[in-house]
Design a protein around this motif. Structure first.
Motif, PDB file in Angstrom:
ATOM      1  N   GLU A 231       0.828  -1.205   0.000  1.00  0.00           N
ATOM      2  CA  GLU A 231       0.000   0.000   0.000  1.00  0.00           C
ATOM      3  C   GLU A 231       0.863   1.256   0.000  1.00  0.00           C
ATOM      4  O   GLU A 231       0.560   2.225  -0.706  1.00  0.00           O
ATOM      5  CB  GLU A 231      -0.931  -0.002   1.224  1.00  0.00           C
ATOM      6  N   GLU A 232       1.931   1.247   0.787  1.00  0.00           N
ATOM      7  CA  GLU A 232       2.818   2.401   0.823  1.00  0.00           C
ATOM      8  C   GLU A 232       3.494   2.612  -0.526  1.00  0.00           C
ATOM      9  O   GLU A 232       3.642   3.757  -0.991  1.00  0.00           O
ATOM     10  CB  GLU A 232       3.869   2.205   1.922  1.00  0.00           C
ATOM     11  N   THR A 233       3.911   1.532  -1.158  1.00  0.00           N
ATOM     12  CA  THR A 233       4.541   1.646  -2.472  1.00  0.00           C
ATOM     13  C   THR A 233       3.545   2.153  -3.512  1.00  0.00           C
ATOM     14  O   THR A 233       3.868   3.024  -4.333  1.00  0.00           O
ATOM     15  CB  THR A 233       5.119   0.285  -2.912  1.00  0.00           C
ATOM     16  N   PRO A 335      13.109   0.512   6.267  1.00  0.00           N
ATOM     17  CA  PRO A 335      11.709   0.830   6.569  1.00  0.00           C
ATOM     18  C   PRO A 335      11.176   2.102   5.938  1.00  0.00           C
ATOM     19  O   PRO A 335       9.984   2.195   5.661  1.00  0.00           O
ATOM     20  CB  PRO A 335      11.685   0.925   8.100  1.00  0.00           C
ATOM     21  N   ARG A 336      12.028   3.097   5.695  1.00  0.00           N
ATOM     22  CA  ARG A 336      11.546   4.357   5.131  1.00  0.00           C
ATOM     23  C   ARG A 336      11.936   4.514   3.663  1.00  0.00           C
ATOM     24  O   ARG A 336      11.941   5.620   3.138  1.00  0.00           O
ATOM     25  CB  ARG A 336      12.065   5.536   5.958  1.00  0.00           C
ATOM     26  N   ASP A 337      12.263   3.392   3.025  1.00  0.00           N
ATOM     27  CA  ASP A 337      12.533   3.479   1.595  1.00  0.00           C
ATOM     28  C   ASP A 337      11.209   3.704   0.858  1.00  0.00           C
ATOM     29  O   ASP A 337      10.124   3.489   1.407  1.00  0.00           O
ATOM     30  CB  ASP A 337      13.226   2.221   1.080  1.00  0.00           C
ATOM     31  N   ILE A 338      11.291   4.128  -0.395  1.00  0.00           N
ATOM     32  CA  ILE A 338      10.096   4.531  -1.124  1.00  0.00           C
ATOM     33  C   ILE A 338       9.407   3.360  -1.809  1.00  0.00           C
ATOM     34  O   ILE A 338       8.256   3.475  -2.222  1.00  0.00           O
ATOM     35  CB  ILE A 338      10.434   5.618  -2.166  1.00  0.00           C
ATOM     36  N   GLU A 339      10.102   2.247  -1.956  1.00  0.00           N
ATOM     37  CA  GLU A 339       9.533   1.092  -2.647  1.00  0.00           C
ATOM     38  C   GLU A 339       9.962  -0.167  -1.906  1.00  0.00           C
ATOM     39  O   GLU A 339      11.141  -0.528  -1.924  1.00  0.00           O
ATOM     40  CB  GLU A 339      10.005   1.071  -4.109  1.00  0.00           C
ATOM     41  N   LYS A 340       9.013  -0.826  -1.249  1.00  0.00           N
ATOM     42  CA  LYS A 340       9.324  -2.008  -0.454  1.00  0.00           C
ATOM     43  C   LYS A 340       8.546  -3.198  -0.999  1.00  0.00           C
ATOM     44  O   LYS A 340       7.325  -3.146  -1.158  1.00  0.00           O
ATOM     45  CB  LYS A 340       8.994  -1.764   1.021  1.00  0.00           C
TER      46      LYS A 340
END
Length: 398
Positions: A231-233, A335-340
Motif C-alpha cells: 500500500e505504501e509503495t 523501513p523508510r525506503d520509497i519502494e518495499k
C-alpha cells in the motif's frame, strides 16, 4: 583471470576557482518565491507538504554560498582513486579502491538518482580493508552512471539499464575482474538485478536495497506488514512520484532549470533527500549538510542535471517482466525506503534469496543515513552470498 587493460586512464577532479566563484555569485543573485502556504514551525514533517520550505532552503543556500567548501570532497575522490575508460563510445568515470588483502573479492557498487558516487565515499575504505581481519574484503569499483558526474553525457538514446549493465561487465573485465559481486539501490538496484539476470557467468551474487517483483502478483498470503508495504509503495507511485513522470517524459524541460539555477537544482534534489530519508523533519537529522551539498555540487559542476534525469526517459518501468535472477541474492528492505517489496513477491524474480533483512531504521540513502549499519549489513550479506555461490570465492585476485 585476465590482467587489467591499458584502456583505463587515471583521472583527477579539479574545479576551477572561476567555477566555484560563479556558483557563489549565482547563489547570491537567486530569486526566491514567497513562503509556502502550509507554513508550520519545525519540527513537523507536514512542513514539506508543498516541497522544500522556504526557510530551510534559504538556510542551506546561505551555507552553500558562505560556509561550504568543495575542496575536501574533491580531495577525497582523488584519494580514493578515480579513473575513466571509454565503453561503446562513452566515457565512464569510476572510483576504484583495491584492497590490500590477497583474498579480496571484486565488488561493483551502483548508485541511483539523485545520488552519485558521493553515496559511497564514507564506506569504501571499510569495505576494501575492514578493521576485522575475519570480515571479507573487496576490491571496490563505484562507477558514475552515464550522464552523471564525471561520466560522459550520452548524445543519443539507448543508454538504459540493460546497456549500462553490459557496460559494467565490460568495465569489470577491463580491470581484470571476470567474476564479481554487485550491490545497488534505486537505479543501481535495477542495474544490479539486470547484471545478475543477464550475466550470471560473471556475477557471483548480489545485494540490493531494491527488489522489483514481476507485475500482477496477488496480495493473498501476505502478512499484514507486507500488505502495508504494498500500500505504501502504491501510494508513493500514485501521489508522490511526479518527479519521475517529469523526468521520464520531459527531462529536457526540467533540465534547463537544473543546469542553469543552482537553487533550482538544490531544491529538486533536497526535496528527495527530505522525503526519502528516515527522519521526522529534515534530512540533516541523518545526513550532514556537507555530504548532501557534495552530491548537489557534483551535479552542478558537471552540468549533469538534465543528462542524469534522462535515465528515467531511457528506463522508467522498463525492467523486463520475464527477467529472473538465479545467482545468490541478498536483499535489505529499509523501513523508510520509497519502494518495499514483500519477500514472497521478490522470490518470483530472485530465485535464490539467501538473506533477507528488514532493519528498524534507515531510508532510501542508507550508506549516508546509517553508514555503519549499511557497511556491516553489506559485508554480512555478501559473506552469505559467497558461501552459497557455485563459484569459489577465492582466489579472485588480479
Amino acid at each position: 583471470m585476465p590482467r587489467p587493460t591499458s584502456d583505463v586512464q587515471a583521472f583527477e577532479a579539479h574545479a576551477t576557482d572561476a567555477d566555484l566563484d560563479e556558483l557563489r555569485a549565482r547563489l547570491a543573485a537567486a530569486r526566491l518565491p514567497e513562503v509556502e502556504t502550509v507554513y508550520r514551525a519545525a519540527p513537523d514533517p507536514r512542513r514539506w507538504d508543498q516541497g522544500v520550505p522556504l526557510a530551510d532552503l534559504v538556510d542551506v543556500v546561505n551555507y552553500w554560498r558562505t560556509g561550504y567548501d568543495w575542496r575536501p570532497f574533491e580531495a577525497r575522490l582523488n584519494q580514493l582513486g578515480q579513473f575513466r575508460t571509454t565503453i561503446d563510445g562513452l566515457g565512464i568515470h569510476f572510483l576504484h579502491r583495491r584492497s590490500a588483502r590477497a583474498d579480496a573479492t571484486p565488488l561493483i557498487l551502483t548508485h541511483g538518482w539523485p545520488g552519485s558516487v558521493a553515496e559511497f565515499v564514507d564506506v569504501i575504505d571499510e569495505l576494501a580493508d575492514p578493521r576485522d581481519a575475519n570480515t571479507p574484503a573487496f576490491h571496490v569499483v563505484a562507477p558514475s552512471l552515464p550522464g552523471f558526474g564525471y561520466s560522459d553525457k550520452p548524445a543519443t538514446t539507448g543508454w538504459g539499464t540493460e546497456k549500462i549493465a553490459a557496460a559494467w561487465v565490460e568495465l569489470m573485465g577491463r580491470l581484470g575482474y571476470s567474476k564479481f559481486v554487485a550491490h545497488g539501490g534505486d537505479w543501481g538496484g535495477v542495474i544490479t538485478t539486470v547484471l545478475a539476470g543477464r550475466f550470471p557467468a560473471h556475477v557471483l551474487g548480489i545485494h540490493s536495497t531494491l527488489a522489483q517483483a514481476p507485475p500482477g502478483l496477488s496480495t493473498d498470503g501476505l502478512t499484514e506488514v507486507e500488505r502495508q508495504w504494498t500500500e505504501e509503495t502504491r501510494e508513493f507511485w500514485t501521489h508522490r512520484a511526479a518527479y519521475a513522470k517529469q523526468q521520464a517524459t520531459r527531462p529536457q524541460t526540467i533540465g534547463y532549470s537544473l543546469v542553469d539555477s543552482p537553487v533550482g537544482l538544490l531544491a529538486w534534489i533536497l526535496d528527495k533527500f527530505a522525503e526519502w530519508t528516515d527522519t521526522d523533519d529534515s534530512p540533516f537529522e541523518r545526513i550532514s549538510r556537507d555530504r548532501i551539498l557534495d552530491d548537489v555540487t557534483l551535479y552542478w559542476l558537471t552540468r549533469s542535471g538534465a543528462s542524469a534525469a534522462r535515465i528515467y526517459y531511457e528506463s522508467h518501468n522498463s525492467l523486463d517482466p520475464e527477467l529472473r535472477v538465479d545467482v545468490p541474492s541478498a536483499i535489505t528492505m529499509y523501513p523508510r525506503d520509497i519502494e518495499k517489496c514483500p519477500r514472497p513477491w521478490a522470490q518470483q524474480r530472485y530465485r535464490q534469496i539467501v538473506r533477507w533483512t528488514s532493519p528498524k531504521t534507515g531510508g532510501h540513502f542508507p550508506s549516508l543515513e546509517v553508514p555503519d549499519y549499511f557497511t556491516q549489513d553489506l559485508q554480512e550479506a555478501l559473506t552469505t552470498v559467497l558461501s552459497t555461490t557455485r563459484y569459489p570465492a577465492r582466489p579472485l585476485t588480479v
